[in-house]
Design an enzyme around this catalytic site. Sequence first.
Site, PDB file in Angstrom:
ATOM      1  N   TYR A 171      -0.440  38.510  66.754  1.00  0.00           N
ATOM      2  CA  TYR A 171      -0.762  37.355  65.940  1.00  0.00           C
ATOM      3  C   TYR A 171      -1.811  37.393  64.971  1.00  0.00           C
ATOM      4  O   TYR A 171      -1.958  36.893  63.859  1.00  0.00           O
ATOM      5  CB  TYR A 171      -0.782  36.218  66.872  1.00  0.00           C
ATOM      6  CG  TYR A 171       0.317  35.474  67.181  1.00  0.00           C
ATOM      7  CD1 TYR A 171       1.513  36.194  68.042  1.00  0.00           C
ATOM      8  CD2 TYR A 171       0.570  34.219  67.191  1.00  0.00           C
ATOM      9  CE1 TYR A 171       2.465  35.553  68.511  1.00  0.00           C
ATOM     10  CE2 TYR A 171       1.917  33.708  67.538  1.00  0.00           C
ATOM     11  CZ  TYR A 171       2.720  34.531  68.306  1.00  0.00           C
ATOM     12  OH  TYR A 171       3.767  33.851  68.796  1.00  0.00           O
ATOM     13  N   LYS A 201       3.934  46.978  77.716  1.00  0.00           N
ATOM     14  CA  LYS A 201       4.789  48.041  77.178  1.00  0.00           C
ATOM     15  C   LYS A 201       4.132  49.421  77.244  1.00  0.00           C
ATOM     16  O   LYS A 201       4.093  49.854  76.269  1.00  0.00           O
ATOM     17  CB  LYS A 201       5.438  47.609  75.825  1.00  0.00           C
ATOM     18  CG  LYS A 201       6.884  48.336  75.564  1.00  0.00           C
ATOM     19  CD  LYS A 201       7.863  48.017  76.475  1.00  0.00           C
ATOM     20  CE  LYS A 201       9.221  48.986  75.642  1.00  0.00           C
ATOM     21  NZ  LYS A 201      10.247  48.685  76.482  1.00  0.00           N
ATOM     22  N   ASP A 223      10.264  44.245  78.965  1.00  0.00           N
ATOM     23  CA  ASP A 223      11.638  44.009  78.896  1.00  0.00           C
ATOM     24  C   ASP A 223      12.266  43.914  80.216  1.00  0.00           C
ATOM     25  O   ASP A 223      13.003  42.972  80.716  1.00  0.00           O
ATOM     26  CB  ASP A 223      12.250  45.163  78.356  1.00  0.00           C
ATOM     27  CG  ASP A 223      11.731  46.669  78.627  1.00  0.00           C
ATOM     28  OD1 ASP A 223      10.858  46.554  79.411  1.00  0.00           O
ATOM     29  OD2 ASP A 223      12.479  47.685  78.383  1.00  0.00           O
ATOM     30  N   ASP A 260       4.660  34.543  74.150  1.00  0.00           N
ATOM     31  CA  ASP A 260       5.304  33.609  73.594  1.00  0.00           C
ATOM     32  C   ASP A 260       6.894  33.841  73.933  1.00  0.00           C
ATOM     33  O   ASP A 260       7.499  32.625  74.143  1.00  0.00           O
ATOM     34  CB  ASP A 260       5.082  33.836  71.954  1.00  0.00           C
ATOM     35  CG  ASP A 260       5.878  32.836  70.989  1.00  0.00           C
ATOM     36  OD1 ASP A 260       5.776  31.607  71.580  1.00  0.00           O
ATOM     37  OD2 ASP A 260       6.322  33.408  70.203  1.00  0.00           O
ATOM     38  N   ASP A 262       9.268  30.944  76.469  1.00  0.00           N
ATOM     39  CA  ASP A 262      10.431  30.068  76.061  1.00  0.00           C
ATOM     40  C   ASP A 262      11.534  30.509  77.059  1.00  0.00           C
ATOM     41  O   ASP A 262      12.431  29.701  77.318  1.00  0.00           O
ATOM     42  CB  ASP A 262      10.908  30.466  74.428  1.00  0.00           C
ATOM     43  CG  ASP A 262      10.282  29.414  73.451  1.00  0.00           C
ATOM     44  OD1 ASP A 262       9.300  28.953  73.613  1.00  0.00           O
ATOM     45  OD2 ASP A 262      10.940  29.180  72.474  1.00  0.00           O
TER      46      ASP A 262
HETATM   47  C1  IPM Z   1       4.085  28.329  70.701  1.00  0.00           C
HETATM   48  C2  IPM Z   1       4.531  28.468  69.223  1.00  0.00           C
HETATM   49  C3  IPM Z   1       3.546  28.981  68.559  1.00  0.00           C
HETATM   50  C4  IPM Z   1       3.257  30.495  68.798  1.00  0.00           C
HETATM   51  C5  IPM Z   1       3.952  28.902  66.935  1.00  0.00           C
HETATM   52  C6  IPM Z   1       4.165  27.498  66.440  1.00  0.00           C
HETATM   53  C7  IPM Z   1       3.021  29.474  66.085  1.00  0.00           C
HETATM   54  O1  IPM Z   1       5.943  29.029  69.332  1.00  0.00           O
HETATM   55  O2  IPM Z   1       2.942  27.699  70.941  1.00  0.00           O
HETATM   56  O3  IPM Z   1       4.637  29.078  71.606  1.00  0.00           O
HETATM   57  O4  IPM Z   1       4.175  31.414  68.492  1.00  0.00           O
HETATM   58  O5  IPM Z   1       2.268  30.512  69.523  1.00  0.00           O
HETATM   59 MG    MG Z   2       6.356  29.907  71.412  1.00  0.00          MG
END
Ligand code: IPM
Ligand code: MG
Length: 360
Positions: A141, A191, A223, A247, A251
């Site tokens: 990032y 990784k 992975d 990240d 999710d």
């Molecule tokens: C999160 C989001 C952010 C990230 C985006 C909105 C930049 O996906 O907080 O997980 O990737 O960190």
């Molecule tokens: Mg995110």
Amino acid sequence: MYKIAVLPGDGIGAEIVPEAVKVLKLVGKKYGVSFQFQEGLVGGAAIDAVGVPLPDETLELCINSDAILLGAVGGPKWDNLPVHLRPEAASLLRLRKELDLYANLRFVKLYPSLVDSSPLKREIVEGTEILVIREATGGLYFGEKKRERKNGQEIAVDTLVYTTGEIERIGRLAFEMARKRPVKKVTSVDKHNVLESSRLWRDVMTRLGEEYPDVELEHMYVDNCAMQLIRDPRQFSVIVTENMFGDILTDEASMLTGSIGMLSSASIGGKVAMYEPAHGSAPDIAGKNIANPLATILSAAQMLRYSFNMEEAAQDVERAVVSVLDEGYGTADLKREGFKLVGTREMGDLVTNKVKGEEP
Ligand code: IPM
Ligand code: MG
């Protein structure tokens, strides 16, 4: 008295944040603590109002507060802006960096009454409780980025950089947090078979592990981790990983909790911590009073815990959420057999009334 910076941001942020504020106000009253809320502009909302995604006043407000409550930023309206104006990079990521919030804690907890809201089978997910510690101010990032033209081609570069210091501080936090949990185990995700940064990551974690003989340390490829989270999530206690892996994995892991609308987070490390749901601004459902405010409310509970040292109040809020869910209520994302569908505001009211000690 505590000063709380309130940054609703974009999309559903404007709907879920007020629900968490409602809960915090009541907690303040109940526990005799005075919270002072001050709103700031962030993200696309700030671009529309003043032309930049993170106005200086907002940054100042954050620096001078005791904690920050953030909704979400971004949306299709601002997707084609140049990178220095894009809400995600220029507000959220910049806030994390400026405030040195290098540790993003994401609480992957499946509440018993949401077992059937998860797309996974009961026998796999029941009892899941994982703390994912995502490094949040380094890695892909924040490494150097560039675009250039060579031989008629466009070349794009993102750089993945980590220093021993960056790995050490997040690694240490992971071990310390694991020490306080029923299962004292850290899974360090990398990784290592491909990336140099991961080889350094693993070296540092292994070295640190020797200082924590009471905590089990395991290394796992990212992975494989993505697969193991679905195959057998209960094998995990604390997961620690670099920014981008974290990240993506969080999710994925959110589905273990029934809905991404349940995933709360705390970004810590600097003087002022920031609390936000792990989900995005969900422009497709914004403005309809259907978004789930619980991730934000649970993030506010983490604020009480980590920023104000109000453990009892934090548990009070968490218990309120549990009992509302146990009574069968849910926003649309928490669909399960026989559930009682409520909207964003109604969910906020239900939790608030519980904290108050009133029946709905
Ligand atoms: C999160 C989001 C952010 C990230 C985006 C909105 C930049 O996906 O907080 O997980 O990737 O960190
Ligand atoms: Mg995110």
